[in-house]
Design a protein around this motif. Structure first.
Motif, PDB file in Angstrom:
ATOM      1  N   GLY A   8      -7.318  23.019 -23.286  1.00  0.00           N
ATOM      2  CA  GLY A   8      -7.410  24.472 -23.309  1.00  0.00           C
ATOM      3  C   GLY A   8      -6.015  25.056 -23.270  1.00  0.00           C
ATOM      4  N   THR A   9      -5.911  26.374 -23.206  1.00  0.00           N
ATOM      5  CA  THR A   9      -4.602  27.029 -23.130  1.00  0.00           C
ATOM      6  C   THR A   9      -4.582  27.926 -21.910  1.00  0.00           C
ATOM      7  OG1 THR A   9      -4.590  27.047 -25.523  1.00  0.00           O
ATOM      8  CG2 THR A   9      -2.885  28.323 -24.424  1.00  0.00           C
ATOM      9  N   PRO A  10      -4.459  27.349 -20.696  1.00  0.00           N
ATOM     10  CA  PRO A  10      -4.456  28.150 -19.480  1.00  0.00           C
ATOM     11  C   PRO A  10      -3.200  28.985 -19.392  1.00  0.00           C
ATOM     12  CG  PRO A  10      -3.903  25.888 -18.996  1.00  0.00           C
ATOM     13  CD  PRO A  10      -4.275  25.923 -20.438  1.00  0.00           C
ATOM     14  N   ASN A  11      -3.286  30.024 -18.573  1.00  0.00           N
ATOM     15  CA  ASN A  11      -2.129  30.892 -18.338  1.00  0.00           C
ATOM     16  C   ASN A  11      -1.177  30.166 -17.413  1.00  0.00           C
ATOM     17  OD1 ASN A  11      -0.390  33.018 -18.038  1.00  0.00           O
ATOM     18  ND2 ASN A  11      -1.656  34.067 -16.531  1.00  0.00           N
ATOM     19  N   MET A  12      -0.052  29.653 -17.964  1.00  0.00           N
ATOM     20  CA  MET A  12       0.876  28.823 -17.191  1.00  0.00           C
ATOM     21  C   MET A  12       2.267  29.419 -17.224  1.00  0.00           C
ATOM     22  SD  MET A  12      -0.316  25.053 -18.434  1.00  0.00           S
ATOM     23  CE  MET A  12      -1.950  24.435 -18.085  1.00  0.00           C
ATOM     24  N   GLN A  13       2.997  29.185 -16.166  1.00  0.00           N
ATOM     25  CA  GLN A  13       4.392  29.615 -16.081  1.00  0.00           C
ATOM     26  C   GLN A  13       5.248  28.432 -15.706  1.00  0.00           C
ATOM     27  OE1 GLN A  13       4.785  32.871 -13.322  1.00  0.00           O
ATOM     28  NE2 GLN A  13       5.439  34.223 -14.954  1.00  0.00           N
ATOM     29  N   ALA A  14       6.313  28.195 -16.439  1.00  0.00           N
ATOM     30  CA  ALA A  14       7.195  27.067 -16.154  1.00  0.00           C
ATOM     31  C   ALA A  14       8.062  27.359 -14.958  1.00  0.00           C
ATOM     32  CB  ALA A  14       8.074  26.774 -17.382  1.00  0.00           C
ATOM     33  N   ALA A  15       8.338  26.292 -14.205  1.00  0.00           N
ATOM     34  CA  ALA A  15       9.269  26.420 -13.084  1.00  0.00           C
ATOM     35  C   ALA A  15      10.680  26.471 -13.632  1.00  0.00           C
ATOM     36  CB  ALA A  15       9.124  25.219 -12.145  1.00  0.00           C
ATOM     37  N   ARG A 131      -3.622  21.169 -16.296  1.00  0.00           N
ATOM     38  CA  ARG A 131      -2.252  20.659 -16.408  1.00  0.00           C
ATOM     39  C   ARG A 131      -2.232  19.299 -17.110  1.00  0.00           C
ATOM     40  NH1 ARG A 131      -2.396  22.241 -11.180  1.00  0.00           N
ATOM     41  NH2 ARG A 131      -1.912  20.193 -10.297  1.00  0.00           N
ATOM     42  N   ALA A 132      -3.214  18.441 -16.805  1.00  0.00           N
ATOM     43  CA  ALA A 132      -3.277  17.132 -17.448  1.00  0.00           C
ATOM     44  C   ALA A 132      -3.486  17.276 -18.958  1.00  0.00           C
ATOM     45  CB  ALA A 132      -4.395  16.291 -16.833  1.00  0.00           C
ATOM     46  N   ALA A 133      -4.326  18.234 -19.355  1.00  0.00           N
ATOM     47  CA  ALA A 133      -4.534  18.485 -20.787  1.00  0.00           C
ATOM     48  C   ALA A 133      -3.254  19.006 -21.428  1.00  0.00           C
ATOM     49  CB  ALA A 133      -5.675  19.477 -20.975  1.00  0.00           C
ATOM     50  N   ARG A 134      -2.524  19.851 -20.722  1.00  0.00           N
ATOM     51  CA  ARG A 134      -1.268  20.382 -21.236  1.00  0.00           C
ATOM     52  C   ARG A 134      -0.230  19.269 -21.401  1.00  0.00           C
ATOM     53  NH1 ARG A 134       0.865  23.968 -24.571  1.00  0.00           N
ATOM     54  NH2 ARG A 134       3.003  24.534 -23.985  1.00  0.00           N
ATOM     55  N   ILE A 135      -0.197  18.331 -20.452  1.00  0.00           N
ATOM     56  CA  ILE A 135       0.709  17.192 -20.562  1.00  0.00           C
ATOM     57  C   ILE A 135       0.412  16.416 -21.838  1.00  0.00           C
ATOM     58  CG2 ILE A 135       1.328  14.946 -19.561  1.00  0.00           C
ATOM     59  CD1 ILE A 135       0.878  16.248 -16.791  1.00  0.00           C
ATOM     60  N   ALA A 142       5.694  15.948 -28.907  1.00  0.00           N
ATOM     61  CA  ALA A 142       6.974  15.237 -28.940  1.00  0.00           C
ATOM     62  C   ALA A 142       6.934  14.061 -29.919  1.00  0.00           C
ATOM     63  CB  ALA A 142       7.352  14.757 -27.544  1.00  0.00           C
ATOM     64  N   GLY A 143       5.798  13.375 -29.972  1.00  0.00           N
ATOM     65  CA  GLY A 143       5.645  12.267 -30.912  1.00  0.00           C
ATOM     66  C   GLY A 143       6.666  11.160 -30.739  1.00  0.00           C
ATOM     67  N   TRP A 144       6.972  10.831 -29.483  1.00  0.00           N
ATOM     68  CA  TRP A 144       8.003   9.840 -29.166  1.00  0.00           C
ATOM     69  C   TRP A 144       7.390   8.787 -28.262  1.00  0.00           C
ATOM     70  CZ3 TRP A 144      11.890  10.412 -24.717  1.00  0.00           C
ATOM     71  CH2 TRP A 144      12.868   9.386 -24.772  1.00  0.00           C
ATOM     72  N   PRO A 145       7.337   7.524 -28.662  1.00  0.00           N
ATOM     73  CA  PRO A 145       6.642   6.488 -27.877  1.00  0.00           C
ATOM     74  C   PRO A 145       7.158   6.315 -26.456  1.00  0.00           C
ATOM     75  CG  PRO A 145       7.089   5.705 -30.092  1.00  0.00           C
ATOM     76  CD  PRO A 145       7.827   6.997 -29.946  1.00  0.00           C
ATOM     77  N   GLN A 146       8.418   6.673 -26.189  1.00  0.00           N
ATOM     78  CA  GLN A 146       8.950   6.490 -24.835  1.00  0.00           C
ATOM     79  C   GLN A 146       8.542   7.614 -23.885  1.00  0.00           C
ATOM     80  OE1 GLN A 146      13.000   4.814 -26.542  1.00  0.00           O
ATOM     81  NE2 GLN A 146      13.058   4.686 -24.311  1.00  0.00           N
ATOM     82  N   LEU A 147       7.940   8.662 -24.385  1.00  0.00           N
ATOM     83  CA  LEU A 147       7.381   9.732 -23.558  1.00  0.00           C
ATOM     84  C   LEU A 147       5.867   9.609 -23.609  1.00  0.00           C
ATOM     85  CD1 LEU A 147       7.880  12.307 -21.852  1.00  0.00           C
ATOM     86  CD2 LEU A 147       7.633  13.605 -23.985  1.00  0.00           C
ATOM     87  N   ARG A 148       5.259   9.359 -22.455  1.00  0.00           N
ATOM     88  CA  ARG A 148       3.816   9.110 -22.395  1.00  0.00           C
ATOM     89  C   ARG A 148       3.161   9.978 -21.330  1.00  0.00           C
ATOM     90  NH1 ARG A 148       2.896   2.570 -23.067  1.00  0.00           N
ATOM     91  NH2 ARG A 148       4.244   2.291 -24.898  1.00  0.00           N
ATOM     92  N   ALA A 149       1.897  10.233 -21.522  1.00  0.00           N
ATOM     93  CA  ALA A 149       1.087  10.902 -20.508  1.00  0.00           C
ATOM     94  C   ALA A 149       0.310   9.843 -19.743  1.00  0.00           C
ATOM     95  CB  ALA A 149       0.119  11.890 -21.159  1.00  0.00           C
TER      96      ALA A 149
END
Length: 279
Positions: A8-15, A131-135, A142-149
């Motif tokens: 989903g697209t929750p209302n989020m604010q970055a730290a 948040r898990a869905a957003r991750i 990013a499409g980068w194998p070294q960055l994973r959820a």
């Protein structure tokens, strides 16, 4: 992967708060699982035996606040969004990973093996499910194998949790993490995050050394530890010969493992695990 949920697209604010270079970073910390826990209220992921790393959108840091000497090409592939996760080489490879990320200068070739497994979004609003869905979305973009959820699963009951736990341990995993699905983001130690391991562990400060005897003559025999509540106890197992020749310094913080607490509140069958010097 968040099984059973759609993005989903929750209302989020970055730290965006700046982190002082040497200031410890306030992150969410886990409590231990109890026999009465209802796993159906949580999302469950593997407990990665890596090094905790916080990315504020510009700098990668240990939990202590100290900057990690990662290669520029690694940092440039990370998004501007603050992330919380583990630097990880694979199951059973903590010592090799520790050597790579603790180095004052980045070993470019070694860092090609390091993955950043993300399990939290510091400062973002919404439930952990959101948040898990957003991750997942950030990692896919990013499409980068070294960055994973971190793969998150729904577990229906205690029997299903026990099966997943046994499977994870049998495959060489360290244990499981259970994150309350409805929890907002918070920092500090909380039951919103629960760890399930075959052995308990904790941290304590080294207050003194006891010399060894017999085959350990001239080396370390045991360390006396002080827990956060002031309890003192001796730990003499779990050390390699190299660690006995060069033991953890007085004042350093170490992780120890144990099975249970005695009636007096002391850890039973305690053994040394590692010095907590980088995370």
């Amino acid at each position: 992967m968040v099984a059973g949920f759609t993005f989903g697209t929750p209302n989020m604010q970055a730290a965006t708060a700046a982190i002082e270079p040497s200031a410890p970073i306030e992150l969410l910390l886990a409590n231990r699982a109890t026999a009465t826990i209802d796993p159906s209220r949580y999302l469950v992921s593997e407990k990665y035996d890596g090094v905790r790393a916080f990315w504020d959108g510009r700098t990668l840091r240990f939990r202590s606040g100290r900057e990690i000497a990662a290669p520029q090409w690694f940092l440039q592939r990370l998004p501007e969004t603050p992330l919380d996760g583990e630097l990880w080489l694979g199951r059973g490879r903590f010592d090799a990973l520790s050597g790579i990320v603790r180095s004052a200068s980045a070993d470019e070739a070694a860092w090609q093996q390091v993955r950043y497994v993300v399990f939290e979004l510091p400062g973002f609003a919404g439930t952990f499910v959101e948040r898990a869905a957003r991750i997942e979305h950030i990692v896919a973009t990013a499409g980068w194998p070294q960055l994973r959820a971190a793969t998150q699963r729904l577990v229906t009951d205690r029997a299903a949790l026990d099966r997943l736990f046994r499977q994870t341990i049998a495959a060489g995993g360290e244990g499981l993490m259970l994150h309350l699905a409805t929890a907002p983001y918070k920092t500090g130690r909380s039951d919103d995050l629960i760890k399930l391991k075959p052995q308990l562990d904790d941290e304590a400060v080294v207050v003194s050394h006891r010399p060894g005897k017999g085959k350990y003559a001239g080396m370390l025999g045991a360390v006396q530890l002080r827990a956060n509540d002031g309890r003192r106890f001796w730990v003499g197992s779990g050390f390699s010969d190299a660690q006995r020749r060069d033991p953890p310094a007085v004042g350093s913080v170490v992780t120890y493992r144990y099975r249970e607490l005695t009636s007096g509140g002391l850890p039973r069958f305690a053994s040394f695990a590692r010095v907590r010097e980088i995370d």
